[in-house]
Design a protein around this motif. Structure first.
Motif, PDB file in Angstrom:
ATOM      1  N   ALA A   1       0.796  45.501  -6.159  1.00 29.54           N
ATOM      2  CA  ALA A   1       1.064  46.898  -5.830  1.00 29.54           C
ATOM      3  C   ALA A   1       1.057  47.101  -4.312  1.00 29.54           C
ATOM      4  N   PRO A   2       1.966  47.911  -3.777  1.00 25.13           N
ATOM      5  CA  PRO A   2       2.099  48.047  -2.317  1.00 25.13           C
ATOM      6  C   PRO A   2       0.897  48.661  -1.625  1.00 25.13           C
ATOM      7  N   GLU A   3       0.081  49.414  -2.350  1.00 25.49           N
ATOM      8  CA  GLU A   3      -1.039  50.092  -1.702  1.00 25.49           C
ATOM      9  C   GLU A   3      -2.275  49.214  -1.527  1.00 25.49           C
ATOM     10  N   LEU A   4      -2.263  47.997  -2.056  1.00 26.76           N
ATOM     11  CA  LEU A   4      -3.445  47.142  -1.997  1.00 26.76           C
ATOM     12  C   LEU A   4      -3.713  46.648  -0.574  1.00 26.76           C
ATOM     13  N   ASP A   5      -5.004  46.525  -0.241  1.00 27.46           N
ATOM     14  CA  ASP A   5      -5.377  45.927   1.037  1.00 27.46           C
ATOM     15  C   ASP A   5      -5.445  44.412   0.881  1.00 27.46           C
ATOM     16  N   ILE A   6      -5.884  43.711   1.940  1.00 30.04           N
ATOM     17  CA  ILE A   6      -5.892  42.245   1.911  1.00 30.04           C
ATOM     18  C   ILE A   6      -6.731  41.719   0.755  1.00 30.04           C
ATOM     19  N   ALA A   7      -7.943  42.227   0.610  1.00 30.26           N
ATOM     20  CA  ALA A   7      -8.815  41.762  -0.466  1.00 30.26           C
ATOM     21  C   ALA A   7      -8.198  42.066  -1.823  1.00 30.26           C
ATOM     22  N   GLY A   8      -7.573  43.231  -1.946  1.00 34.72           N
ATOM     23  CA  GLY A   8      -6.949  43.610  -3.207  1.00 34.72           C
ATOM     24  C   GLY A   8      -5.760  42.719  -3.553  1.00 34.72           C
ATOM     25  N   ILE A   9      -4.961  42.380  -2.538  1.00 31.28           N
ATOM     26  CA  ILE A   9      -3.820  41.479  -2.766  1.00 31.28           C
ATOM     27  C   ILE A   9      -4.298  40.134  -3.291  1.00 31.28           C
ATOM     28  N   LEU A  10      -5.325  39.579  -2.643  1.00 29.63           N
ATOM     29  CA  LEU A  10      -5.832  38.267  -3.056  1.00 29.63           C
ATOM     30  C   LEU A  10      -6.454  38.327  -4.445  1.00 29.63           C
ATOM     31  N   GLN A  11      -7.209  39.367  -4.743  1.00 27.32           N
ATOM     32  CA  GLN A  11      -7.806  39.484  -6.063  1.00 27.32           C
ATOM     33  C   GLN A  11      -6.733  39.610  -7.134  1.00 27.32           C
ATOM     34  N   TRP A  12      -5.725  40.406  -6.847  1.00 30.25           N
ATOM     35  CA  TRP A  12      -4.596  40.532  -7.781  1.00 30.25           C
ATOM     36  C   TRP A  12      -3.932  39.166  -7.981  1.00 30.25           C
ATOM     37  N   ALA A  13      -3.693  38.449  -6.858  1.00 37.61           N
ATOM     38  CA  ALA A  13      -2.992  37.164  -6.929  1.00 37.61           C
ATOM     39  C   ALA A  13      -3.799  36.129  -7.702  1.00 37.61           C
ATOM     40  N   ILE A  14      -5.125  36.171  -7.579  1.00 34.65           N
ATOM     41  CA  ILE A  14      -5.973  35.252  -8.340  1.00 34.65           C
ATOM     42  C   ILE A  14      -5.828  35.522  -9.834  1.00 34.65           C
ATOM     43  N   GLN A  15      -5.863  36.777 -10.203  1.00 36.98           N
ATOM     44  CA  GLN A  15      -5.781  37.151 -11.622  1.00 36.98           C
ATOM     45  C   GLN A  15      -4.419  36.840 -12.220  1.00 36.98           C
ATOM     46  N   HIS A  16      -3.364  36.836 -11.384  1.00 40.70           N
ATOM     47  CA  HIS A  16      -1.998  36.625 -11.876  1.00 40.70           C
ATOM     48  C   HIS A  16      -1.419  35.270 -11.475  1.00 40.70           C
ATOM     49  N   TRP A  17      -2.270  34.358 -10.994  1.00 42.45           N
ATOM     50  CA  TRP A  17      -1.799  33.044 -10.530  1.00 42.45           C
ATOM     51  C   TRP A  17      -1.183  32.261 -11.681  1.00 42.45           C
ATOM     52  N   ARG A  18       0.055  31.822 -11.495  1.00 38.23           N
ATOM     53  CA  ARG A  18       0.773  31.052 -12.506  1.00 38.23           C
ATOM     54  C   ARG A  18       1.432  29.850 -11.842  1.00 38.23           C
ATOM     55  N   VAL A  19       0.857  28.669 -12.032  1.00 35.46           N
ATOM     56  CA  VAL A  19       1.417  27.451 -11.450  1.00 35.46           C
ATOM     57  C   VAL A  19       2.824  27.210 -11.955  1.00 35.46           C
ATOM     58  N   GLU A  20       3.081  27.550 -13.212  1.00 36.04           N
ATOM     59  CA  GLU A  20       4.396  27.293 -13.801  1.00 36.04           C
ATOM     60  C   GLU A  20       5.508  28.107 -13.154  1.00 36.04           C
ATOM     61  N   HIS A  21       5.156  29.130 -12.363  1.00 33.63           N
ATOM     62  CA  HIS A  21       6.163  29.934 -11.675  1.00 33.63           C
ATOM     63  C   HIS A  21       6.553  29.350 -10.315  1.00 33.63           C
ATOM     64  N   ILE A  22       5.772  28.415  -9.794  1.00 34.00           N
ATOM     65  CA  ILE A  22       6.081  27.829  -8.485  1.00 34.00           C
ATOM     66  C   ILE A  22       7.403  27.067  -8.566  1.00 34.00           C
ATOM     67  N   PRO A  23       8.313  27.290  -7.631  1.00 37.16           N
ATOM     68  CA  PRO A  23       9.607  26.585  -7.671  1.00 37.16           C
ATOM     69  C   PRO A  23       9.422  25.072  -7.635  1.00 37.16           C
ATOM     70  N   THR A  24      10.242  24.376  -8.395  1.00 39.24           N
ATOM     71  CA  THR A  24      10.155  22.913  -8.436  1.00 39.24           C
ATOM     72  C   THR A  24      11.021  22.236  -7.378  1.00 39.24           C
ATOM     73  N   GLN A  25      11.917  22.991  -6.748  1.00 37.17           N
ATOM     74  CA  GLN A  25      12.722  22.372  -5.698  1.00 37.17           C
ATOM     75  C   GLN A  25      11.836  22.024  -4.510  1.00 37.17           C
ATOM     76  N   THR A  26      12.326  21.149  -3.664  1.00 37.16           N
ATOM     77  CA  THR A  26      11.492  20.682  -2.563  1.00 37.16           C
ATOM     78  C   THR A  26      11.608  21.546  -1.315  1.00 37.16           C
ATOM     79  N   ALA A  27      12.618  22.429  -1.245  1.00 38.96           N
ATOM     80  CA  ALA A  27      12.822  23.221  -0.034  1.00 38.96           C
ATOM     81  C   ALA A  27      13.114  24.675  -0.388  1.00 38.96           C
ATOM     82  N   LEU A  28      12.534  25.583   0.399  1.00 36.06           N
ATOM     83  CA  LEU A  28      12.770  27.016   0.264  1.00 36.06           C
ATOM     84  C   LEU A  28      13.285  27.524   1.613  1.00 36.06           C
ATOM     85  N   ASN A  29      14.378  28.254   1.609  1.00 42.21           N
ATOM     86  CA  ASN A  29      14.962  28.732   2.859  1.00 42.21           C
ATOM     87  C   ASN A  29      14.117  29.846   3.457  1.00 42.21           C
ATOM     88  N   LEU A  30      13.981  29.800   4.774  1.00 39.47           N
ATOM     89  CA  LEU A  30      13.176  30.784   5.490  1.00 39.47           C
ATOM     90  C   LEU A  30      13.746  32.185   5.301  1.00 39.47           C
TER      91      LEU A  30
END
Length: 289
Positions: free
Chosen positions: A260-289
């Motif tokens: 959510a856009p209103e979250l602060d730094i701690a809130g972003i990280l806590q949200w990301a921990i709860q929603h962490w999904r390794v299977e969503h990480i791209p399998t390609q070796t390069a991501l364009n900047l």
């Protein structure tokens, strides 16, 4: 000590050759989230064993950036420059059991043999102007990477890695394996540019009778020229004043749904921990900047 419930211990291990850039922040965030999502510990190690490549104050800048982004580690920081005795003990053991040897090969000699070490430049005895290399055993390495999938490396095609350089400095391959073992690291999250080195490190773990480790190799962020962001290519340092934006950016690269856009730094990280999904990480070796 490992978490009593999960046994998970992860780490972030930057070299102080410059401040954090976006690519190294992505690695830090991914390793932090993977540890916290698994109710594990997350350690910080500064790999300061290559003084010619290091920048003054870089370690302090790295530490400040981690704190600014809410990435708080467990326990004390491990500084590799304080662990020479451990590396020397491991080397002595390897040499005594003929798992390592002194090598007087030049780069030109190795190039002629495709990087595989001819017997003419291998000696079990101390010689001047020589490196120490690991003797790769005739056993292929097979491991399953949590993002990149099954990996196989043929023992007769990977060459023998340097453990101690001609200039007397300990090499990355030795230090990383010894320190991962001393810190009881169970899981390594790092960039895919290091996936080939994993085969050497697994061979070294076997030679030192160390516990196996799980690996997760992340895609690299690359610039317009197609090269990965790195300190050597003068990638710009991250702006610690834009920590929230930086965190959201690397989460998008990792394809973790945006918080959510209103979250602060701690809130972003806590949200990301709860929603962490390794299977969503791209399998390609390069991501364009």
């Amino acid at each position: 000590m490992p978490d009593p419930h999960t046994g998970y211990i992860g780490r972030f291990a930057p070299s102080p050759s410059g401040p954090l850039h976006l690519g190294s922040l992505l690695t830090a965030v991914a390793s932090y989230l993977d540890a916290r999502a698994n109710r594990g510990r997350w350690l910080l190690r500064i790999e300061d064993i290559d003084p010619p490549r290091e920048q003054v104050s870089a370690a302090k800048l790295i530490i400040n950036s981690l704190v600014a982004h809410g990435l708080h580690w467990d326990g004390d920081i491990l500084w590799q420059s304080h662990h020479s005795e451990s590396y020397e003990t491991a080397l002595t053991s390897l040499l005594n059991r003929q798992h390592a040897y002194y090598c007087s090969c030049s780069r030109a000699q190795l190039a002629k043999s495709g990087g595989i070490h001819p017997s003419s430049c291998i000696t079990p005895f101390v010689v001047g102007n020589a490196s120490i290399r690991l003797k790769i055993q005739q056993t292929d390495v097979v491991f399953s990477d949590r993002v990149q999938g099954s990996q196989r490396y043929l023992s007769d095609q990977i060459g023998d890695p340097v453990l101690k350089r001609r200039d007397g400095l300990y090499a990355y391959q030795l230090a990383v394996v010894v320190d991962d073992a001393s810190q009881d690291i169970s899981d390594i999250v790092r960039g895919v540019d290091l996936i080939d080195a994993t085969a050497w490190q697994i061979h070294l773990q076997h030679a030192l009778s160390l516990a196996p480790i799980r690996y997760l190799h992340l895609p690299l962020i690359v610039g317009d020229d197609g090269h990965k962001l790195s300190k050597q290519s003068f990638a710009p340092a991250i702006d610690d004043q834009l920590a929230k934006e930086n965190l959201r950016r690397v989460l998008r690269y990792l394809q973790q749904a945006p918080p959510a856009p209103e979250l602060d730094i701690a809130g972003i990280l806590q949200w990301a921990i709860q929603h962490w999904r390794v299977e969503h990480i791209p399998t390609q070796t390069a991501l364009n900047l």
